[in-house]
Structure formats: C-alpha cells, structure tokens
Scaffold this motif. Structure first.
Motif, PDB file in Angstrom:
ATOM      1  N   LEU A   1       0.819  -1.204   0.000  1.00  0.00           N
ATOM      2  CA  LEU A   1       0.000   0.000   0.000  1.00  0.00           C
ATOM      3  C   LEU A   1       0.856   1.258   0.000  1.00  0.00           C
ATOM      4  O   LEU A   1       1.833   1.367   0.756  1.00  0.00           O
ATOM      5  CB  LEU A   1      -0.918   0.025   1.224  1.00  0.00           C
ATOM      6  CG  LEU A   1      -1.976  -1.075   1.281  1.00  0.00           C
ATOM      7  CD1 LEU A   1      -1.568  -2.132   2.298  1.00  0.00           C
ATOM      8  CD2 LEU A   1      -3.331  -0.506   1.632  1.00  0.00           C
ATOM      9  N   ASP A   2       0.448   2.202  -0.831  1.00  0.00           N
ATOM     10  CA  ASP A   2       0.965   3.569  -0.823  1.00  0.00           C
ATOM     11  C   ASP A   2       0.584   4.213   0.519  1.00  0.00           C
ATOM     12  O   ASP A   2      -0.257   3.690   1.259  1.00  0.00           O
ATOM     13  CB  ASP A   2       0.311   4.299  -2.013  1.00  0.00           C
ATOM     14  CG  ASP A   2       0.481   5.795  -1.956  1.00  0.00           C
ATOM     15  OD1 ASP A   2       1.623   6.244  -1.786  1.00  0.00           O
ATOM     16  OD2 ASP A   2      -0.539   6.508  -2.081  1.00  0.00           O
ATOM     17  N   VAL A   3       1.188   5.343   0.824  1.00  0.00           N
ATOM     18  CA  VAL A   3       0.932   6.006   2.111  1.00  0.00           C
ATOM     19  C   VAL A   3      -0.005   7.218   1.939  1.00  0.00           C
ATOM     20  O   VAL A   3      -1.137   7.221   2.403  1.00  0.00           O
ATOM     21  CB  VAL A   3       2.262   6.411   2.780  1.00  0.00           C
ATOM     22  CG1 VAL A   3       1.998   7.199   4.065  1.00  0.00           C
ATOM     23  CG2 VAL A   3       3.106   5.168   3.071  1.00  0.00           C
ATOM     24  N   GLY A   4       0.479   8.276   1.266  1.00  0.00           N
ATOM     25  CA  GLY A   4      -0.283   9.520   1.175  1.00  0.00           C
ATOM     26  C   GLY A   4      -1.578   9.365   0.413  1.00  0.00           C
ATOM     27  O   GLY A   4      -1.597   8.902  -0.723  1.00  0.00           O
ATOM     28  N   GLU A   5      -2.676   9.738   1.029  1.00  0.00           N
ATOM     29  CA  GLU A   5      -4.030   9.673   0.469  1.00  0.00           C
ATOM     30  C   GLU A   5      -4.484   8.246   0.179  1.00  0.00           C
ATOM     31  O   GLU A   5      -5.544   8.050  -0.432  1.00  0.00           O
ATOM     32  CB  GLU A   5      -4.182  10.560  -0.764  1.00  0.00           C
ATOM     33  CG  GLU A   5      -4.108  12.046  -0.439  1.00  0.00           C
ATOM     34  CD  GLU A   5      -5.159  12.482   0.573  1.00  0.00           C
ATOM     35  OE1 GLU A   5      -6.288  11.993   0.499  1.00  0.00           O
ATOM     36  OE2 GLU A   5      -4.840  13.291   1.471  1.00  0.00           O
ATOM     37  N   THR A   6      -3.681   7.259   0.595  1.00  0.00           N
ATOM     38  CA  THR A   6      -4.142   5.872   0.566  1.00  0.00           C
ATOM     39  C   THR A   6      -4.400   5.425   2.007  1.00  0.00           C
ATOM     40  O   THR A   6      -5.516   5.049   2.359  1.00  0.00           O
ATOM     41  CB  THR A   6      -3.112   4.959  -0.114  1.00  0.00           C
ATOM     42  OG1 THR A   6      -3.015   5.344  -1.491  1.00  0.00           O
ATOM     43  CG2 THR A   6      -3.524   3.489  -0.041  1.00  0.00           C
ATOM     44  N   LEU A   7      -3.366   5.506   2.846  1.00  0.00           N
ATOM     45  CA  LEU A   7      -3.517   5.186   4.267  1.00  0.00           C
ATOM     46  C   LEU A   7      -3.695   6.450   5.111  1.00  0.00           C
ATOM     47  O   LEU A   7      -4.376   6.436   6.133  1.00  0.00           O
ATOM     48  CB  LEU A   7      -2.293   4.417   4.772  1.00  0.00           C
ATOM     49  CG  LEU A   7      -2.119   2.995   4.226  1.00  0.00           C
ATOM     50  CD1 LEU A   7      -0.716   2.478   4.524  1.00  0.00           C
ATOM     51  CD2 LEU A   7      -3.168   2.061   4.823  1.00  0.00           C
TER      52      LEU A   7
ATOM     53  N   GLY B   1      -2.796   2.228  -4.614  1.00  0.00           N
ATOM     54  CA  GLY B   1      -2.517   3.650  -4.431  1.00  0.00           C
ATOM     55  C   GLY B   1      -3.550   4.537  -5.083  1.00  0.00           C
ATOM     56  O   GLY B   1      -4.395   4.076  -5.861  1.00  0.00           O
ATOM     57  N   ASP B   2      -3.453   5.834  -4.759  1.00  0.00           N
ATOM     58  CA  ASP B   2      -4.453   6.803  -5.217  1.00  0.00           C
ATOM     59  C   ASP B   2      -4.028   7.560  -6.475  1.00  0.00           C
ATOM     60  O   ASP B   2      -4.878   8.153  -7.139  1.00  0.00           O
ATOM     61  CB  ASP B   2      -4.723   7.838  -4.112  1.00  0.00           C
ATOM     62  CG  ASP B   2      -3.467   8.641  -3.792  1.00  0.00           C
ATOM     63  OD1 ASP B   2      -2.490   8.034  -3.293  1.00  0.00           O
ATOM     64  OD2 ASP B   2      -3.443   9.858  -4.067  1.00  0.00           O
ATOM     65  N   ASP B   3      -2.719   7.572  -6.772  1.00  0.00           N
ATOM     66  CA  ASP B   3      -2.221   8.397  -7.868  1.00  0.00           C
ATOM     67  C   ASP B   3      -2.217   7.579  -9.167  1.00  0.00           C
ATOM     68  O   ASP B   3      -1.472   6.597  -9.278  1.00  0.00           O
ATOM     69  CB  ASP B   3      -0.797   8.862  -7.518  1.00  0.00           C
ATOM     70  CG  ASP B   3      -0.206   9.811  -8.561  1.00  0.00           C
ATOM     71  OD1 ASP B   3      -0.568   9.703  -9.749  1.00  0.00           O
ATOM     72  OD2 ASP B   3       0.625  10.655  -8.189  1.00  0.00           O
TER      73      ASP B   3
ATOM     74  N   ARG C   1       1.705   7.647 -10.707  1.00  0.00           N
ATOM     75  CA  ARG C   1       2.821   7.099  -9.925  1.00  0.00           C
ATOM     76  C   ARG C   1       2.491   5.772  -9.249  1.00  0.00           C
ATOM     77  O   ARG C   1       3.402   5.020  -8.878  1.00  0.00           O
ATOM     78  CB  ARG C   1       3.276   8.114  -8.871  1.00  0.00           C
ATOM     79  CG  ARG C   1       3.955   9.313  -9.472  1.00  0.00           C
ATOM     80  CD  ARG C   1       4.139  10.447  -8.486  1.00  0.00           C
ATOM     81  NE  ARG C   1       4.502  11.681  -9.177  1.00  0.00           N
ATOM     82  CZ  ARG C   1       3.630  12.459  -9.812  1.00  0.00           C
ATOM     83  NH1 ARG C   1       2.346  12.140  -9.816  1.00  0.00           N
ATOM     84  NH2 ARG C   1       4.028  13.537 -10.435  1.00  0.00           N
ATOM     85  N   ASP C   2       1.214   5.500  -9.049  1.00  0.00           N
ATOM     86  CA  ASP C   2       0.832   4.238  -8.408  1.00  0.00           C
ATOM     87  C   ASP C   2       0.313   3.227  -9.433  1.00  0.00           C
ATOM     88  O   ASP C   2       0.881   2.155  -9.601  1.00  0.00           O
ATOM     89  CB  ASP C   2      -0.246   4.477  -7.342  1.00  0.00           C
ATOM     90  CG  ASP C   2       0.249   5.362  -6.207  1.00  0.00           C
ATOM     91  OD1 ASP C   2       1.456   5.328  -5.921  1.00  0.00           O
ATOM     92  OD2 ASP C   2      -0.574   6.083  -5.624  1.00  0.00           O
ATOM     93  N   VAL C   3      -0.756   3.582 -10.114  1.00  0.00           N
ATOM     94  CA  VAL C   3      -1.467   2.619 -10.959  1.00  0.00           C
ATOM     95  C   VAL C   3      -0.668   2.277 -12.216  1.00  0.00           C
ATOM     96  O   VAL C   3      -0.255   1.136 -12.420  1.00  0.00           O
ATOM     97  CB  VAL C   3      -2.870   3.166 -11.320  1.00  0.00           C
ATOM     98  CG1 VAL C   3      -3.555   2.252 -12.319  1.00  0.00           C
ATOM     99  CG2 VAL C   3      -3.717   3.329 -10.067  1.00  0.00           C
TER     100      VAL C   3
HETATM  101 MG   LIG Z   1      -0.598   8.554  -2.560  1.00  0.00          MG
END
Ligand SMILES: [Mg+2]
Length: 217
Positions: free
Chosen positions: A12-18, A158-160, A163-165
């Motif tokens: 899991l990503d951190v910012g805006e995910t957790l 992740g939410d981005d 950078r995530d997906v």
């Molecule tokens: Mg994020």
C-alpha cells in the motif's frame, strides 16, 4: 506432484491511501504564509499539471528555507491522520492471509510514525530509505524484494493514477486504484485506466485482490 500456489502480497501507498494529508498541507500553507483556500487551489493546479511539487512554483515560494518550520509545525503523521479505514483495511488483508507491505514516496520518518499509529505490516519502505521513488520501476522491484514476492503476485494499491497505478503495471505488478483524494479527481484519467481493480474503501481490498487471482495463505 502438486505445486502449491505462492501467497500473494499487497503493498500500500501512504499519502491519500492510508494517510489523509490535509493537516500536512495545512502546515505547508501556514509556513508559506498563504491561506488554506489559496494553497489548496494552487495544489490542485499543480496536481492537474502533473506534479504536486509544483505547488511552490505556482505560489512563487521557495520551500527549502521553510522546511524546518514546516516539520516543527506538522510534527509528522499522527494516529488521527489515518483514513478511518486504514487500520481495518490492513487488518482485513492480513487476516485473509495476504502479506502486506507499506511503501510510498515518503520521508524516512514516516515509517516509525505509521507503526506508532498502529499500522502493522510485514514490510515497510520509503523512497528516502531506498533512494528511489515512484514511478521508477526500481521502486516496485524493491517492494517485491522486501516482501519476498514476484511482481505478478504483488498488488500495489494507491491513489495516484500515474505514480501508483500505471507505474505499478509498467513494473509488472498488479494495480489497485484507491479512488479518493485530490489525485482521484485531478490525476491523469488515461493512467487510471491501467487499474485492474478500483476501490473507494480499503475495506474492499481483500475482495478486490482476490478478484485479481492473488492467492491468500
Ligand atoms: Mg498517494
């Protein structure tokens, strides 16, 4: 001879995910001498243009001389910065038998803060610790190495969209998009199409990951 399937992993990503980053950006607004409404508008413009880091360019403010004051005011992540579903989502994933990692583009101080907030994972990492950041495929390879999984058996959450997906898919991982926060509204919609599953709550993750065919222990 039967070959047992390898257990899947979820990172899991951190910012805006957790973690909800509102208090953090509020601290930046304060040390930049900008009201939170104006700062949020500038941040949205920067995200829509491709990188939140451009927020300081939009505002015409140099963040470096203000970084110490920001850290002093912000003080790092606190338990009340977690999204309400963060602890439950991780607990449900681990309870379902998945190995769970937490790794994002973060400062090194974030890991002890997240652990102190109650996030228990099998592996942790940050871009600062590793010297490599998303969307670099090396970041995702490091995630897999830390948790001991193959990319195709690892879901990155992740939410981005960029950078995530899209980045996770490009590195050969599975990708789950958490559709919330500013990046869900303003991020690259084409990149979001790379998501193999979309959730709006981390409590949906065990079902979403199982739907990708990742095997739990
Ligand atoms: Mg994020």
């Amino acid at each position: 001879m039967a070959v047992s399937a390898r257990v899947g992993a979820v990172v899991l990503d951190v910012g805006e995910t957790l973690v909800a980053e509102g208090r953090m950006w509020g601290a930046w607004a304060h040390v930049c001498g900008v009201d939170t409404f104006t700062f949020a508008a500038a941040l949205g413009a920067a995200i829509a243009a491709g990188s939140h880091r451009q927020v300081f360019d939009v505002l015409g403010v140099d963040p470096e001389p203000r970084r110490a004051a920001f850290l002093s005011l912000f003080g790092g992540y606190r338990p009340d910065d977690l999204y309400p579903d963060a602890l439950e989502g991780v607990r449900l994933l681990r309870g379902a038998g998945y190995r769970v990692g937490i790794a994002g583009n973060q400062r090194a101080w974030s890991t002890p803060a997240l652990r102190a907030a109650g996030l228990e994972a099998d592996a942790y990492g940050t871009s600062e610790d590793w010297g490599v950041a998303k969307p670099d495929p090396a970041f995702f390879r490091r995630c897999c190495a830390e948790i001991g999984s193959l990319p195709a058996e690892t879901a990155y959450v992740g939410d981005d969209p960029v950078r995530d997906v899209a980045a996770a898919r490009a590195a050969g991982l599975r990708a789950v998009w958490v559709r919330r926060g500013p990046w869900a509204l303003l991020g690259d919609r084409d990149a979001a199409q790379a998501a193999e599953a979309v959730v709006t709550s981390l409590a949906e993750l065990p079902c979403a990951v199982a739907g990708l065919g990742l095997v739990a222990e």
